[in-house]
Design a protein around this motif. Structure first.
Motif, mmCIF file in Angstrom:
data_model
loop_
_atom_site.group_PDB
_atom_site.id
_atom_site.type_symbol
_atom_site.label_atom_id
_atom_site.label_comp_id
_atom_site.label_asym_id
_atom_site.label_seq_id
_atom_site.Cartn_x
_atom_site.Cartn_y
_atom_site.Cartn_z
ATOM 1 N N THR A 171 3.143 -7.664 -5.412
ATOM 2 C CA THR A 171 2.850 -6.216 -6.250
ATOM 3 C C THR A 171 2.060 -5.445 -5.448
ATOM 4 O O THR A 171 2.134 -4.133 -5.280
ATOM 5 N N LEU A 172 0.858 -6.023 -5.032
ATOM 6 C CA LEU A 172 0.041 -4.971 -4.406
ATOM 7 C C LEU A 172 0.441 -4.288 -3.187
ATOM 8 O O LEU A 172 0.269 -3.200 -2.971
ATOM 9 N N ALA A 173 1.119 -4.950 -2.297
ATOM 10 C CA ALA A 173 1.877 -4.313 -1.073
ATOM 11 C C ALA A 173 2.788 -3.302 -1.481
ATOM 12 O O ALA A 173 3.004 -2.360 -0.696
ATOM 13 N N GLU A 174 3.355 -3.476 -2.834
ATOM 14 C CA GLU A 174 4.392 -2.431 -2.929
ATOM 15 C C GLU A 174 3.811 -1.159 -3.811
ATOM 16 O O GLU A 174 4.455 -0.442 -4.252
ATOM 17 N N THR A 175 2.509 -1.317 -4.249
ATOM 18 C CA THR A 175 1.821 -0.423 -4.937
ATOM 19 C C THR A 175 1.602 1.165 -3.933
ATOM 20 O O THR A 175 1.162 0.800 -2.956
ATOM 21 N N THR A 176 2.031 2.130 -4.698
ATOM 22 C CA THR A 176 1.812 3.422 -3.819
ATOM 23 C C THR A 176 0.786 4.098 -4.071
ATOM 24 O O THR A 176 -0.001 4.491 -2.832
ATOM 25 N N ASP A 177 0.047 4.052 -5.156
ATOM 26 C CA ASP A 177 -1.348 4.526 -5.303
ATOM 27 C C ASP A 177 -2.274 3.561 -5.229
ATOM 28 O O ASP A 177 -2.616 2.790 -6.067
ATOM 29 N N ARG A 178 -2.877 3.747 -4.021
ATOM 30 C CA ARG A 178 -4.255 2.859 -3.725
ATOM 31 C C ARG A 178 -5.546 3.372 -3.918
ATOM 32 O O ARG A 178 -6.556 2.621 -3.345
ATOM 33 N N LYS A 179 -5.824 4.385 -4.577
ATOM 34 C CA LYS A 179 -7.058 4.996 -4.769
ATOM 35 C C LYS A 179 -7.512 4.596 -6.166
ATOM 36 O O LYS A 179 -8.812 5.137 -6.362
ATOM 37 N N THR A 180 -6.829 3.858 -6.729
ATOM 38 C CA THR A 180 -7.490 3.396 -8.124
ATOM 39 C C THR A 180 -8.348 2.415 -8.322
ATOM 40 O O THR A 180 -8.442 1.471 -7.206
ATOM 41 N N GLU A 181 -9.171 2.267 -9.203
ATOM 42 C CA GLU A 181 -10.219 1.297 -9.467
ATOM 43 C C GLU A 181 -9.517 -0.187 -9.356
ATOM 44 O O GLU A 181 -9.840 -1.172 -9.195
ATOM 45 N N ALA A 182 -8.401 -0.089 -10.225
ATOM 46 C CA ALA A 182 -7.623 -1.287 -10.417
ATOM 47 C C ALA A 182 -7.007 -1.897 -9.103
ATOM 48 O O ALA A 182 -7.139 -2.990 -8.818
ATOM 49 N N PHE A 183 -6.501 -0.980 -8.303
ATOM 50 C CA PHE A 183 -6.125 -1.402 -6.953
ATOM 51 C C PHE A 183 -7.205 -2.141 -6.406
ATOM 52 O O PHE A 183 -6.951 -3.173 -5.530
ATOM 53 N N ARG A 184 -8.555 -1.484 -6.128
ATOM 54 C CA ARG A 184 -9.489 -1.778 -5.331
ATOM 55 C C ARG A 184 -9.936 -3.363 -5.981
ATOM 56 O O ARG A 184 -10.127 -4.208 -5.139
ATOM 57 N N VAL A 185 -9.989 -3.566 -7.267
ATOM 58 C CA VAL A 185 -10.657 -4.759 -7.614
ATOM 59 C C VAL A 185 -9.626 -5.943 -7.533
ATOM 60 O O VAL A 185 -9.853 -7.048 -7.189
ATOM 61 N N LEU A 186 -8.181 -5.678 -7.671
ATOM 62 C CA LEU A 186 -7.267 -6.560 -7.079
ATOM 63 C C LEU A 186 -7.533 -6.984 -5.680
ATOM 64 O O LEU A 186 -7.180 -8.368 -5.472
ATOM 65 N N LYS A 187 -7.468 -5.999 -4.966
ATOM 66 C CA LYS A 187 -7.514 -6.233 -3.617
ATOM 67 C C LYS A 187 -8.887 -7.193 -3.110
ATOM 68 O O LYS A 187 -8.744 -8.085 -2.494
ATOM 69 N N GLN A 188 -10.022 -6.814 -3.805
ATOM 70 C CA GLN A 188 -11.188 -7.664 -3.581
ATOM 71 C C GLN A 188 -11.069 -8.952 -4.222
ATOM 72 O O GLN A 188 -11.447 -10.097 -3.541
ATOM 73 N N ALA A 189 -10.182 -9.171 -5.012
ATOM 74 C CA ALA A 189 -9.940 -10.578 -5.784
ATOM 75 C C ALA A 189 -9.152 -11.478 -4.752
ATOM 76 O O ALA A 189 -9.526 -12.638 -4.400
ATOM 77 N N LEU A 190 -7.963 -10.622 -4.198
ATOM 78 C CA LEU A 190 -7.130 -11.425 -3.250
ATOM 79 C C LEU A 190 -7.996 -11.813 -1.845
ATOM 80 O O LEU A 190 -7.468 -12.701 -1.143
ATOM 81 N N ALA A 191 -8.926 -11.005 -1.806
ATOM 82 C CA ALA A 191 -9.671 -11.320 -0.481
ATOM 83 C C ALA A 191 -10.600 -12.710 -0.347
ATOM 84 O O ALA A 191 -10.797 -12.845 0.567
ATOM 85 N N TYR A 192 -10.554 -13.465 -1.723
ATOM 86 C CA TYR A 192 -11.039 -14.895 -1.454
ATOM 87 C C TYR A 192 -10.273 -15.652 -2.321
ATOM 88 O O TYR A 192 -10.084 -16.699 -2.119
ATOM 89 N N CYS A 193 -9.341 -14.954 -3.176
ATOM 90 C CA CYS A 193 -8.529 -16.164 -3.801
ATOM 91 C C CYS A 193 -7.520 -17.146 -2.882
ATOM 92 O O CYS A 193 -7.268 -18.155 -3.217
ATOM 93 N N TRP A 194 -6.814 -16.428 -2.193
ATOM 94 C CA TRP A 194 -5.997 -17.139 -1.077
ATOM 95 C C TRP A 194 -6.945 -18.288 -0.297
ATOM 96 O O TRP A 194 -6.322 -19.209 -0.125
ATOM 97 N N SER A 195 -8.019 -17.920 0.006
ATOM 98 C CA SER A 195 -8.753 -19.138 0.849
ATOM 99 C C SER A 195 -8.996 -20.176 -0.208
ATOM 100 O O SER A 195 -8.848 -21.479 0.404
ATOM 101 N N VAL A 196 -9.361 -19.908 -1.388
ATOM 102 C CA VAL A 196 -9.551 -21.040 -2.331
ATOM 103 C C VAL A 196 -8.322 -21.960 -2.676
ATOM 104 O O VAL A 196 -8.295 -23.183 -2.517
ATOM 105 N N THR A 197 -7.097 -21.238 -2.510
ATOM 106 C CA THR A 197 -5.650 -22.106 -2.944
ATOM 107 C C THR A 197 -5.530 -22.727 -1.558
ATOM 108 O O THR A 197 -4.926 -23.896 -1.830
#
Length: 251
Positions: A171-197
């Motif tokens: 879903t993140l990769a398919e998002t076109t508007d990447r300047k929103t706060e929502a996109f930023r915080v999701l991106k930050q979460a995925l920046a550690y979530c994958w390593s945990v899993t």
């Protein structure tokens, strides 16, 4: 006695009508860190009525970084505790806070989901999958709620989490508007979530991670690189980490 247990003793001694005053006074807000131990104690001891009252304050009446916002934070975590106790009807109410403009309230949702998972991991996975049709902030709550090492002890659970993370990353990769706060915080979460899993179940996690490492999307490649910086992956398999890092560092 732990700090949480000391707070529990204090709360038990207080009249219920005095809890809000105490919570605000001891919130440690305004400040960099809210009183997480007090929030945990309140969630452990409170009931649905209290949690709903605490969480009812609007952003206008309980702005970010205020003692009043701490009440909302406590209430949201408490809603998760109520779900963990069996009041599953509250999951929709909890979901509504995932898009709250106050970041601490949103973080409270992730902590609430973790309480659900500690009590009933299959339920948390069902809730998470149900939220996958949501907005980016709801997806962020799902990712942060699921990717807690204490929840990832069973490979069958980890596999479902990996599939959920895979969908969220898509879903993140398919998002076109990447300047929103929502996109930023999701991106930050995925920046550690994958390593945990991946660290929780390397055999199952590595293939998912490797597929995303081959993506051309610059934000996905950033997410992969950030996860590779985490010690949990470096300690897991240094050679594998180095190989993936070389791959995502190419132009």
């Amino acid at each position: 006695m732990s700090k949480i247990e000391r707070y529990k003793e204090t709360l038990r001694a207080l009249h219920p009508a005095d809890w809000e005053t105490f919570l605000k006074r001891e919130s440690e807000l305004p400040g960099k860190r809210a009183n997480l131990e007090l929030a945990a104690a309140a969630a452990d001891l409170g009931d649905r009525g209290l949690f709903e009252r605490l969480a009812a304050r609007s952003p206008e009446n309980a702005p970010e970084n205020s003692p009043e916002a701490f009440l909302v934070f406590c209430g949201v975590i408490g809603l998760g505790q109520a779900v963990a106790r069996g009041d599953h009807s509250l999951t929709g109410h909890l979901r509504s806070f995932a898009s709250d403009p106050r970041w601490r309230v949103r973080e409270g949702v992730a902590m609430a989901l973790q309480r659900v998972g500690l009590a009933d991991m299959p339920l948390l996975l069902d809730v998470a999958e149900n939220w996958l049709d949501g907005n980016l902030l709801e997806l962020r709550a799902v990712a942060a709620g699921l990717c807690e090492p204490a929840l990832l002890k069973d490979s069958s659970y980890v596999l479902r989490v990996l599939r959920i993370l895979d969908g969220i990353t898509r879903t993140l990769a398919e998002t076109t508007d990447r300047k929103t706060e929502a996109f930023r915080v999701l991106k930050q979460a995925l920046a550690y979530c994958w390593s945990v899993t991946v660290a929780a179940w390397p055999e199952g996690g590595k293939p998912f991670f490797e597929r995303w490492a081959r993506a051309d999307d610059p934000d996905v490649r950033w997410i992969i690189r950030e996860n590779l910086k985490k010690k949990r992956l470096a300690n897991l398999d240094p050679g594998w980490v180095e190989g993936i890092l070389r791959q995502v560092s190419r132009p």
